[in-house]
Design an enzyme around this catalytic site. Structure first.
Site, PDB file in Angstrom:
ATOM      1  N   ASP A  17       0.841  -1.207   0.000  1.00 58.70           N
ATOM      2  CA  ASP A  17       0.000   0.000   0.000  1.00 58.70           C
ATOM      3  C   ASP A  17       0.873   1.252   0.000  1.00 58.70           C
ATOM      4  O   ASP A  17       0.692   2.157  -0.813  1.00 58.70           O
ATOM      5  CB  ASP A  17      -0.904   0.013   1.243  1.00 58.70           C
ATOM      6  N   GLU A 274       2.503  -6.441  -5.177  1.00 63.80           N
ATOM      7  CA  GLU A 274       2.141  -5.617  -6.340  1.00 63.80           C
ATOM      8  C   GLU A 274       3.315  -4.774  -6.825  1.00 63.80           C
ATOM      9  O   GLU A 274       3.690  -4.812  -7.987  1.00 63.80           O
ATOM     10  CB  GLU A 274       0.957  -4.709  -5.963  1.00 63.80           C
TER      11      GLU A 274
HETATM   12  O1  TRH Z   1       4.816  -5.939   0.731  1.00 58.05           O
HETATM   13  P1  TRH Z   1       3.972  -6.591  -0.280  1.00 58.05           P
HETATM   14  O2  TRH Z   1       3.684  -7.996  -0.055  1.00 58.05           O
HETATM   15  O3  TRH Z   1       2.630  -5.804  -0.422  1.00 58.05           O
HETATM   16  C1  TRH Z   1       1.363  -6.411  -0.517  1.00 58.05           C
HETATM   17  C2  TRH Z   1       0.769  -6.327  -1.847  1.00 58.05           C
HETATM   18  O4  TRH Z   1       0.757  -5.033  -2.350  1.00 58.05           O
HETATM   19  C3  TRH Z   1      -0.637  -6.869  -1.814  1.00 58.05           C
HETATM   20  O5  TRH Z   1      -1.224  -6.794  -3.076  1.00 58.05           O
HETATM   21  C4  TRH Z   1      -1.414  -6.058  -0.854  1.00 58.05           C
HETATM   22  O6  TRH Z   1      -2.697  -6.516  -0.786  1.00 58.05           O
HETATM   23  C5  TRH Z   1      -0.741  -6.160   0.470  1.00 58.05           C
HETATM   24  O7  TRH Z   1       0.580  -5.691   0.391  1.00 58.05           O
HETATM   25  C6  TRH Z   1      -1.464  -5.351   1.509  1.00 58.05           C
HETATM   26  O8  TRH Z   1       4.688  -6.485  -1.707  1.00 58.05           O
HETATM   27  P2  TRH Z   1       4.927  -5.250  -2.685  1.00 58.05           P
HETATM   28  O9  TRH Z   1       3.635  -4.767  -3.252  1.00 58.05           O
HETATM   29  O10 TRH Z   1       5.937  -5.677  -3.604  1.00 58.05           O
HETATM   30  O11 TRH Z   1       5.510  -4.097  -1.773  1.00 58.05           O
HETATM   31  C7  TRH Z   1       6.791  -4.131  -1.254  1.00 58.05           C
HETATM   32  C8  TRH Z   1       7.387  -2.746  -1.282  1.00 58.05           C
HETATM   33  O12 TRH Z   1       8.569  -2.731  -0.497  1.00 58.05           O
HETATM   34  C9  TRH Z   1       7.797  -2.314  -2.679  1.00 58.05           C
HETATM   35  O13 TRH Z   1       7.496  -0.936  -2.847  1.00 58.05           O
HETATM   36  C10 TRH Z   1       9.296  -2.504  -2.702  1.00 58.05           C
HETATM   37  C11 TRH Z   1       9.637  -2.189  -1.277  1.00 58.05           C
HETATM   38  N1  TRH Z   1      10.903  -2.748  -0.777  1.00 58.05           N
HETATM   39  C12 TRH Z   1      11.859  -1.868  -0.330  1.00 58.05           C
HETATM   40  O14 TRH Z   1      11.665  -0.637  -0.380  1.00 58.05           O
HETATM   41  N2  TRH Z   1      13.007  -2.376   0.180  1.00 58.05           N
HETATM   42  C13 TRH Z   1      13.267  -3.717   0.245  1.00 58.05           C
HETATM   43  O15 TRH Z   1      14.343  -4.128   0.718  1.00 58.05           O
HETATM   44  C14 TRH Z   1      12.262  -4.602  -0.255  1.00 58.05           C
HETATM   45  C15 TRH Z   1      12.503  -6.083  -0.218  1.00 58.05           C
HETATM   46  C16 TRH Z   1      11.085  -4.088  -0.745  1.00 58.05           C
END
Ligand code: TRH
Length: 378
Positions: A17, A274
């Site tokens: 989010d 996402e």
């Molecule tokens: O964290 P997520 O599993 O988020 C999920 C999904 O969006 C899902 O659809 C939703 O319903 C749920 O949250 C509530 O995975 P996502 O979307 O990839 O988000 C991770 C974020 O973290 C992304 O912006 C990348 C960031 N990130 C970093 O900034 N640093 C890091 O070291 C890593 C591994 C990720």
């Protein structure tokens, strides 16, 4: 006068989010002449992906041209914006909706939906839904086709990524800063996933392969499964283990922009949710998606819908093992066998990843779609 945009983000769990809304807010502020305010329910989630905000003590924080506020029951905007985005159907505060109803002309109210490759998205994108007090709310769907809002993609992103990937010096310097020095012939893999029973069979096969593999695991939910496989009680940032041909290294959770660079640096990326899923596509490298689980396995339909799009044009001998690998990853299946089969098709996978990125690049990006949607209404 600059249009004011309020983006509301209720952090449910994980980082998707905040990850999506923060990226979008930055792009709307930097590439358009909008005054962007991001209202976040959980500032600690924001500070994880934007560690440079850690030191700022007063709120709102101004980061990358975006004003970031801690959204609480007692802290909501005192005026209605020109454009109001509620991310992922989060509920806007009632007093704020009252302010929106008093504003003339009424604000453009958008519900930014979750990303899906399913066909029905095209028919629902941009539809209005009447609300009390003569307000209207529009459903805005990101997606993979011109009939959707598109994906978040900043100006020059692909160019910056390609330049980075063409520079061994840039990659090595970046990896060095993270304390990573893979063997020259090692396949570098980043691993960001939820808890996953399928991991063990994948790691087994990587450990027994002839080519070395170096897996980088940013701190997160998959760590316990990695620790189980390694037969160690727990893992922490900085830990580094070798088993057969496999090296496993635990990284800190890094900033969003560094995470992009990590994806660009690796030969293969395991991503989830996402935002990381989209960023892996812009990285132009082969990847695997651990989709966010939903009730009644509806997420598997979403997975299939994406695979259907992604594998179009691929010969069956590439598409089938790719599909099998992704399904194994998302259904506790056997990764080892599918991984082995897919490795034989590696050159196809590499060129396909870049082609897919090029194809998606032709679709208008999400910030631009939103800006256009607003501009034709003023
Ligand atoms: O964290 P997520 O599993 O988020 C999920 C999904 O969006 C899902 O659809 C939703 O319903 C749920 O949250 C509530 O995975 P996502 O979307 O990839 O988000 C991770 C974020 O973290 C992304 O912006 C990348 C960031 N990130 C970093 O900034 N640093 C890091 O070291 C890593 C591994 C990720």
């Amino acid at each position: 006068m600059r249009a004011i945009w309020d983006i509301f983000c209720h952090v449910v769990d994980n980082f998707g989010d905040i990850g999506v809304t923060w990226r979008l807010a930055q792009q709307l502020a930097s590439e358009y002449d909008f005054d962007v305010h991001l209202w976040v329910s959980d500032m600690s989630a924001f500070r994880r992906i934007c560690p440079q905000a850690e030191t700022a003590s007063s709120l709102p924080l101004t980061q990358q041209g975006v004003k970031v506020y801690h959204w609480t029951d007692d802290n909501i905007p005192v005026r209605a914006a020109d454009v109001v985005i509620e991310a992922f159907a989060c509920q806007l505060p009632k007093p704020y909706i009252a302010l929106m109803a008093q504003k003339s002309p009424a604000p453009l109210w958008l519900n930014l939906e979750y990303l899906s490759a399913e066909d029905w998205v095209e028919g629902c994108h941009g539809l209005p839904s009447p609300q009390p007090d003569k307000l209207e709310k529009y459903f805005f769907f990101p997606g993979f086709t011109a009939q959707t809002g598109g994906l978040i993609r900043e100006h020059n992103l692909i160019c910056r990524r390609q330049q980075f990937q063409q520079s061994p010096h840039a990659i090595n310097t970046f990896l060095h800063q993270l304390g990573v020095s893979p063997a020259p012939d090692a396949m570098l893999i980043s691993l960001f996933a939820y808890e996953n029973k399928a991991l063990a069979s994948w790691l087994d096969s990587l450990a027994s392969a002839s080519r070395p593999t170096h897996v980088l695991v940013p701190e997160g939910r998959i760590l316990a499964d990695v620790a189980n496989w390694l037969e160690v009680p727990a893992l922490a940032t900085g830990d580094h283990f070798s088993r057969g041909a496999l090296d496993i290294q635990v990284l800190p959770f890094i900033s969003q922009s560094d995470y992009d660079r990590l994806l660009w640096s690796c030969d293969f990326n395991a991503v989830r949710g996402e935002d990381s899923f989209v960023r892996a596509q812009w990285a132009g490298r082969p990847f695997i998606w651990h989709i966010y689980q939903q009730e009644n396995d509806t997420h598997l339909e979403k997975l299939d819908a994406f695979l259907h799009r992604y594998t179009q044009g691929l010969p069956a001998e590439v598409a089938e093992p790719l599909r099998a690998l992704w399904q194994a990853w998302n259904s506790e299946g056997n990764m080892g066998e599918n991984w082995h089969t897919l490795l034989a098709q590696w050159p196809h996978l590499i060129s396909h990843a870049e082609e897919w990125c090029g194809k998606q690049q032709k679709v208008t990006n999400l910030a631009k779609s939103l800006a256009q949607f607003y501009q034709i209404r003023v």
